[in-house]
Design a protein around this motif. Structure first.
Motif, PDB file in Angstrom:
ATOM      1  N   LEU A  17      42.082  53.504  39.148  1.00  0.00           N
ATOM      2  CA  LEU A  17      43.838  53.543  39.054  1.00  0.00           C
ATOM      3  C   LEU A  17      44.377  54.770  39.569  1.00  0.00           C
ATOM      4  N   SER A  18      44.697  55.686  38.677  1.00  0.00           N
ATOM      5  CA  SER A  18      45.394  56.455  38.113  1.00  0.00           C
ATOM      6  C   SER A  18      44.604  57.520  37.477  1.00  0.00           C
ATOM      7  N   LEU A 137      38.879  41.524  41.169  1.00  0.00           N
ATOM      8  CA  LEU A 137      39.573  40.442  40.990  1.00  0.00           C
ATOM      9  C   LEU A 137      38.665  39.883  39.825  1.00  0.00           C
ATOM     10  N   GLU A 138      39.575  38.516  39.002  1.00  0.00           N
ATOM     11  CA  GLU A 138      38.125  37.649  38.546  1.00  0.00           C
ATOM     12  C   GLU A 138      38.643  36.350  40.055  1.00  0.00           C
ATOM     13  N   GLY A 189      51.512  36.347  39.360  1.00  0.00           N
ATOM     14  CA  GLY A 189      53.031  36.008  40.036  1.00  0.00           C
ATOM     15  C   GLY A 189      53.169  35.780  41.159  1.00  0.00           C
ATOM     16  N   PHE A 190      52.156  36.805  42.093  1.00  0.00           N
ATOM     17  CA  PHE A 190      51.231  36.768  43.543  1.00  0.00           C
ATOM     18  C   PHE A 190      50.477  36.712  43.980  1.00  0.00           C
ATOM     19  N   ARG A 196      41.472  42.962  45.040  1.00  0.00           N
ATOM     20  CA  ARG A 196      41.252  43.840  44.033  1.00  0.00           C
ATOM     21  C   ARG A 196      42.186  44.560  43.773  1.00  0.00           C
ATOM     22  N   LYS A 197      42.208  45.201  42.103  1.00  0.00           N
ATOM     23  CA  LYS A 197      43.402  45.826  41.268  1.00  0.00           C
ATOM     24  C   LYS A 197      44.185  47.012  41.972  1.00  0.00           C
ATOM     25  N   TYR A 198      43.406  47.710  42.682  1.00  0.00           N
ATOM     26  CA  TYR A 198      44.341  48.654  43.357  1.00  0.00           C
ATOM     27  C   TYR A 198      45.148  47.636  44.393  1.00  0.00           C
ATOM     28  N   TYR A 199      44.999  46.507  44.521  1.00  0.00           N
ATOM     29  CA  TYR A 199      46.500  46.011  45.519  1.00  0.00           C
ATOM     30  C   TYR A 199      47.880  45.416  45.097  1.00  0.00           C
ATOM     31  N   LEU A 200      47.815  45.603  43.295  1.00  0.00           N
ATOM     32  CA  LEU A 200      47.973  44.564  42.633  1.00  0.00           C
ATOM     33  C   LEU A 200      49.489  45.564  43.196  1.00  0.00           C
ATOM     34  N   ASN A 201      49.897  46.548  43.866  1.00  0.00           N
ATOM     35  CA  ASN A 201      51.205  47.176  43.999  1.00  0.00           C
ATOM     36  C   ASN A 201      51.922  46.306  45.259  1.00  0.00           C
ATOM     37  N   ARG A 202      51.426  45.620  46.007  1.00  0.00           N
ATOM     38  CA  ARG A 202      51.491  45.191  47.593  1.00  0.00           C
ATOM     39  C   ARG A 202      51.035  43.720  48.049  1.00  0.00           C
TER      40      ARG A 202
END
Length: 282
Positions: A17-18, A137-138, A189-190, A196-202
């Motif tokens: 992720l970073s 993601l789970e 929350g959304f 996938r985890k890298y989509y958790l910013n949008r």
């Protein structure tokens, strides 16, 4: 010393992720598709991954980098993460086919119906046991994936998948897909762009409410073969779905309506020509 080393390791970012590993691999174009690396699996625990990285000269040469990636990460994207899954409610000849005109239309619909088992996936036991070794993601239920480089389920794609599943009486599979998304809201929350985890910013255009509505409409008018059982159960399935869905739908709405820097809504003030407006961005 061991305590300091442990704290040092704990502060390390997820390598997918970073951080310097991600930056180095992507900058060197180790893979022709930038999605490939972030879809790999770690062969070792994250702490061991970082230990091996820190043994390299910095910055590493391209040859060192390639050897490092080959020793620490899986050879193929998605390896050991999602496994093939055959939905139990799939039917080779659903009732819909008999209602379509014979010929090209029916043949096309039959071919589409045959894709559901080919695109069915579920989280492997290994991936569920080691969530820190991949970016998925789970998932509590099976999913239908787009295919190709898109190895995971996506948010608004799932709306049309749900409609297609309901059209061929695959109600249980459709319900599982929607439950996965409702669980995403409960955890994050959304619903992210993809699972996938890298989509958790949008996110993507929010169609979860429409998916729930499609399931409820189906419960109100079940297929003929299920109608007698539905009459015995009465409103229980619909009530169960509503109890599960409404808190999540309310939470997702709240997420979309947040204003402020980096949030999901932008308020446009009235300027004498136009009225005040609130725009959502995904």
């Amino acid at each position: 010393p061991s305590g300091r080393a442990s704290l040092h390791t704990m502060c390390r970012p997820d390598p997918f992720l970073s951080g310097p590993i991600l930056a180095a691999v992507q900058a060197a174009s180790i893979f022709p598709d930038c999605k490939t690396f972030v879809d790999l699996s770690l062969l070792v625990p994250p702490a061991e991954c970082w230990r091996r990285w820190e043994e390299l000269s910095q910055p590493p040469s391209e040859e060192q980098l390639r050897r490092f990636v080959a020793s620490v990460f899986s050879a193929e994207p998605g390896e050991g993460q999602l496994e093939p899954w055959w939905p139990e409610d799939h039917q080779p000849a659903p009732a819909l086919l008999s209602r379509l005109p014979a010929g090209a239309v029916r043949e096309w619909a039959s071919a589409v119906n045959g894709l559901w088992p080919l695109l069915g996936r579920r989280l492997s036991a290994e991936a569920a046991r080691r969530p820190d070794r991949h970016t998925l993601l789970e998932l509590s239920h099976g999913v239908i994936v787009p295919g190709g480089r898109f190895r995971e389920a996506y948010y608004w794609d799932s709306y049309w998948v749900v409609l297609g599943l309901l059209a061929v009486d695959m109600d249980a599979t459709a319900r599982g897909l929607v439950s996965n998304l409702l669980e995403c809201v409960a955890r994050h929350g959304f619903v992210p762009n993809g699972l996938r985890k890298y989509y958790l910013n949008r996110s993507q255009p929010p169609l979860l409410t429409q998916m729930v509505a499609a399931l409820l409409a189906r419960l109100d008018a079940p297929p003929e073969r299920e109608r007698e059982g539905a009459e015995r159960e009465g409103a229980a399935p619909a009530l169960r779905l509503l109890r599960e869905a409404l808190p999540a739908l309310d939470a997702e709405y709240g997420w979309w309506m947040r204003t402020g820097d980096g949030r999901s809504a932008v308020r446009l003030e009235a300027d004498g020509v136009r009225a005040e407006a609130l725009l959502n961005r995904y």
